[in-house]
Design a protein around this motif. Sequence first.
Motif, PDB file in Angstrom:
ATOM      1  N   PRO A   1       5.290  20.927  -9.494  1.00 19.52           N
ATOM      2  CA  PRO A   1       4.380  20.907  -8.362  1.00 19.52           C
ATOM      3  C   PRO A   1       4.495  22.165  -7.528  1.00 19.52           C
ATOM      4  N   GLY A   2       3.355  22.597  -6.980  1.00 25.56           N
ATOM      5  CA  GLY A   2       3.288  23.897  -6.339  1.00 25.56           C
ATOM      6  C   GLY A   2       3.956  23.981  -4.977  1.00 25.56           C
ATOM      7  N   GLY A   3       3.969  22.855  -4.241  1.00 19.85           N
ATOM      8  CA  GLY A   3       4.464  22.892  -2.867  1.00 19.85           C
ATOM      9  C   GLY A   3       5.828  23.541  -2.701  1.00 19.85           C
ATOM     10  N   PRO A   4       6.858  23.001  -3.364  1.00 19.94           N
ATOM     11  CA  PRO A   4       8.197  23.563  -3.178  1.00 19.94           C
ATOM     12  C   PRO A   4       8.295  25.012  -3.666  1.00 19.94           C
TER      13      PRO A   4
ATOM     14  N   ALA B   1       7.854  17.476   3.173  1.00 26.16           N
ATOM     15  CA  ALA B   1       9.140  18.087   2.801  1.00 26.16           C
ATOM     16  C   ALA B   1       9.178  19.569   3.184  1.00 26.16           C
ATOM     17  N   ASN B   2       8.027  20.144   3.522  1.00 19.94           N
ATOM     18  CA  ASN B   2       7.921  21.586   3.794  1.00 19.94           C
ATOM     19  C   ASN B   2       8.518  21.934   5.168  1.00 19.94           C
ATOM     20  N   ARG B   3       9.591  22.718   5.140  1.00 22.82           N
ATOM     21  CA  ARG B   3      10.321  23.041   6.387  1.00 22.82           C
ATOM     22  C   ARG B   3       9.497  23.915   7.331  1.00 22.82           C
TER      23      ARG B   3
ATOM     24  N   PHE C   1      13.141  11.124   0.944  1.00 26.96           N
ATOM     25  CA  PHE C   1      12.121  10.079   1.074  1.00 26.96           C
ATOM     26  C   PHE C   1      10.743  10.651   1.411  1.00 26.96           C
ATOM     27  N   CYS C   2      10.610  11.996   1.372  1.00 27.07           N
ATOM     28  CA  CYS C   2       9.297  12.615   1.661  1.00 27.07           C
ATOM     29  C   CYS C   2       8.356  12.435   0.481  1.00 27.07           C
ATOM     30  N   THR C   3       8.811  12.799  -0.717  1.00 24.33           N
ATOM     31  CA  THR C   3       7.964  12.641  -1.903  1.00 24.33           C
ATOM     32  C   THR C   3       8.104  11.207  -2.419  1.00 24.33           C
ATOM     33  N   ASP C   4       7.303  10.864  -3.430  1.00 22.77           N
ATOM     34  CA  ASP C   4       7.240   9.471  -3.894  1.00 22.77           C
ATOM     35  C   ASP C   4       8.619   8.914  -4.248  1.00 22.77           C
ATOM     36  N   ASN C   5       8.883   7.695  -3.793  1.00 23.34           N
ATOM     37  CA  ASN C   5      10.157   7.014  -4.065  1.00 23.34           C
ATOM     38  C   ASN C   5       9.939   5.519  -3.848  1.00 23.34           C
TER      39      ASN C   5
ATOM     40  N   ASN D   1       0.866  -1.184   0.000  1.00 21.14           N
ATOM     41  CA  ASN D   1       0.000   0.000   0.000  1.00 21.14           C
ATOM     42  C   ASN D   1       0.912   1.247   0.000  1.00 21.14           C
ATOM     43  N   HIS D   2       0.753   2.070  -1.022  1.00 16.57           N
ATOM     44  CA  HIS D   2       1.587   3.280  -1.167  1.00 16.57           C
ATOM     45  C   HIS D   2       1.541   4.166   0.092  1.00 16.57           C
ATOM     46  N   LEU D   3       0.373   4.232   0.731  1.00 14.89           N
ATOM     47  CA  LEU D   3       0.228   5.070   1.936  1.00 14.89           C
ATOM     48  C   LEU D   3       1.084   4.513   3.074  1.00 14.89           C
TER      49      LEU D   3
ATOM     50  N   GLY E   1      -0.168  14.693  -2.385  1.00 23.74           N
ATOM     51  CA  GLY E   1      -0.959  15.309  -3.446  1.00 23.74           C
ATOM     52  C   GLY E   1      -2.365  14.735  -3.519  1.00 23.74           C
ATOM     53  N   GLY E   2      -2.531  13.502  -3.061  1.00 28.77           N
ATOM     54  CA  GLY E   2      -3.833  12.851  -3.172  1.00 28.77           C
ATOM     55  C   GLY E   2      -4.501  12.572  -1.835  1.00 28.77           C
ATOM     56  N   HIS E   3      -3.762  12.699  -0.728  1.00 33.31           N
ATOM     57  CA  HIS E   3      -4.314  12.309   0.574  1.00 33.31           C
ATOM     58  C   HIS E   3      -3.970  13.298   1.684  1.00 33.31           C
TER      59      HIS E   3
ATOM     60  N   PHE F   1      -1.899  23.184  -2.423  1.00 35.72           N
ATOM     61  CA  PHE F   1      -0.638  23.870  -2.773  1.00 35.72           C
ATOM     62  C   PHE F   1      -0.521  23.988  -4.302  1.00 35.72           C
ATOM     63  N   ASP F   2      -0.819  22.876  -4.999  1.00 34.35           N
ATOM     64  CA  ASP F   2      -0.649  22.861  -6.459  1.00 34.35           C
ATOM     65  C   ASP F   2      -1.624  23.826  -7.144  1.00 34.35           C
ATOM     66  N   LYS F   3      -2.867  23.887  -6.635  1.00 33.81           N
ATOM     67  CA  LYS F   3      -3.871  24.755  -7.284  1.00 33.81           C
ATOM     68  C   LYS F   3      -3.590  26.230  -7.006  1.00 33.81           C
TER      69      LYS F   3
ATOM     70  N   GLY G   1       3.768   2.899   2.554  1.00 31.72           N
ATOM     71  CA  GLY G   1       5.130   3.242   2.127  1.00 31.72           C
ATOM     72  C   GLY G   1       5.546   4.598   2.680  1.00 31.72           C
ATOM     73  N   HIS G   2       4.643   5.594   2.582  1.00 35.65           N
ATOM     74  CA  HIS G   2       4.989   6.935   3.097  1.00 35.65           C
ATOM     75  C   HIS G   2       5.312   6.866   4.595  1.00 35.65           C
ATOM     76  N   ILE G   3       4.532   6.095   5.341  1.00 36.57           N
ATOM     77  CA  ILE G   3       4.790   5.984   6.789  1.00 36.57           C
ATOM     78  C   ILE G   3       6.156   5.327   7.023  1.00 36.57           C
TER      79      ILE G   3
HETATM   80  O1  KG4 Z   1       3.716  12.075  -1.830  1.00 37.49           O
HETATM   81  P1  KG4 Z   1       3.804  12.775  -3.120  1.00 37.49           P
HETATM   82  O2  KG4 Z   1       5.150  12.827  -3.801  1.00 37.49           O
HETATM   83  O3  KG4 Z   1       2.807  12.148  -4.172  1.00 37.49           O
HETATM   84  C1  KG4 Z   1       1.541  11.687  -3.808  1.00 37.49           C
HETATM   85  O4  KG4 Z   1       1.467  10.534  -3.290  1.00 37.49           O
HETATM   86  O5  KG4 Z   1       0.601  12.486  -3.977  1.00 37.49           O
HETATM   87  O6  KG4 Z   1       3.237  14.254  -2.886  1.00 37.49           O
HETATM   88  C2  KG4 Z   1       3.224  15.205  -3.901  1.00 37.49           C
HETATM   89  C3  KG4 Z   1       2.654  16.498  -3.342  1.00 37.49           C
HETATM   90  C4  KG4 Z   1       2.439  17.589  -4.394  1.00 37.49           C
HETATM   91  O7  KG4 Z   1       1.127  18.080  -4.248  1.00 37.49           O
HETATM   92  C5  KG4 Z   1       3.475  18.637  -4.022  1.00 37.49           C
HETATM   93  O8  KG4 Z   1       3.074  19.970  -4.329  1.00 37.49           O
HETATM   94  C6  KG4 Z   1       3.606  18.425  -2.527  1.00 37.49           C
HETATM   95  O9  KG4 Z   1       3.540  17.034  -2.354  1.00 37.49           O
HETATM   96  N1  KG4 Z   1       4.892  18.942  -2.011  1.00 37.49           N
HETATM   97  C7  KG4 Z   1       4.984  19.959  -1.144  1.00 37.49           C
HETATM   98  C8  KG4 Z   1       6.379  20.198  -0.955  1.00 37.49           C
HETATM   99  N2  KG4 Z   1       7.066  19.302  -1.722  1.00 37.49           N
HETATM  100  C9  KG4 Z   1       6.132  18.534  -2.352  1.00 37.49           C
HETATM  101  N3  KG4 Z   1       4.033  20.699  -0.522  1.00 37.49           N
HETATM  102  C10 KG4 Z   1       4.442  21.696   0.294  1.00 37.49           C
HETATM  103  N4  KG4 Z   1       5.756  21.996   0.498  1.00 37.49           N
HETATM  104  C11 KG4 Z   1       6.741  21.287  -0.113  1.00 37.49           C
HETATM  105  N5  KG4 Z   1       8.023  21.599   0.101  1.00 37.49           N
END
Ligand code: KG4
Length: 334
Positions: A178-181, A268-270, A294-298, A110-112, A137-139, A166-168, A114-116
């Motif tokens: 992606p909008g977050g960073p 990943a957001n400080r 390892f914060c974003t998908d990997n 389960n990808h979720l 991005g999805g949860h 964040f993205d919108k 994986g994040h944990i």
């Molecule tokens: O976990 P992830 O890589 O993919 C999904 O499983 O969705 O998360 C991607 C999301 C994107 O919406 C991106 O904008 C957000 O994580 N993201 C951030 C940061 N880095 C990535 N949001 C806020 N601050 C960041 N530094």
Amino acid sequence: MNILAIESSCDDTAVAIIQDGNRVLANTQSSQLKAHQKFGGIVPELAARMHTEKIHFLIKKALHNAALTLQDMDLIAVTSGPGLEGALLIGLSAAKALAATLQIPLLPINHLHGHIYATFLSDSPPTFPLITLLVSGGHTILGHCEDHFKFTILGQTRDDAVGEAFDKVARALGLGYPGGPLIEAMATQGDPTTIAFPRAMIRDGLDFSFSGLKTSVIQKIAANPTFKKEDICASFQAAVSDILTQKALDACLKTTTNTLILCGGVSANRYIQNQLQRIMSQHNITVITPQFDFCTDNAAMIGACAYHRFNTLDSIPKQEHLASPNLSLGICPL
Ligand code: KG4
Ligand code: ZN
């Protein structure tokens, strides 16, 4: 134990090799960002086609980086959901072929989860019980983790996920994807007190709602084109951070849990990390986040998760593994 892990649930094709649960021997990845950017979002068919193009190369690259061969692998792990069905099927097909040829077990993940388990890629892994705040991005999920793979949902978003917001907002500001960073970087130059954006449902249970905040930011941008983008980003990020911090604190206090895992791409957001650390430490709650990579998908997080899942199972039955696009936090594919 060597695990070859594959992740292809969205727009990153990723392959990793993990030894004994927390040694990352290889962590390779190919982002499809540029290909999707011109369409303003992820095109599922294109994602699947690009996974097919890259997966074989990435498996070879991971083995090369780890200085190992396929014969050195003991287990194949693969994300089976949640995600885009066509994209998931590419990873699953590759994983099935590898496991069948090598005659080693295949473990769908389960990808979720994986994040944990990204936080377990460490010499001092977290201990249970714990609360997880999974923001991607999805949860957007607050979960109680009683023990390995005993996860229950305490609250989740009723509309947009945090990463999606964040993205919108970034798109409305013309910043890109992606909008977050991009928002985080711009916010460092802004004043978070400039605009008091709404903190919806902040004292109202453990569910979240981010669409009102997103709409309010977009309306503000349309009504006041003279506002500094930096101030909008900082004020939006502060509102998100306040909501996440309050809800996470409420979840920890309600369940008398003193460990919090912040994970998923938004972790990943400080700024959010720092605010959580500051407030939780006042309540003797420890906050654990994955290493930045390892914060974003990997795929490394999928390998780490598979190691712990394997240890909880008596045996791995041979069965057809299907893609599960809507897999929820409480469910283990196997
Ligand atoms: O976990 P992830 O890589 O993919 C999904 O499983 O969705 O998360 C991607 C999301 C994107 O919406 C991106 O904008 C957000 O994580 N993201 C951030 C940061 N880095 C990535 N949001 C806020 N601050 C960041 N530094
Ligand atoms: Zn993810």
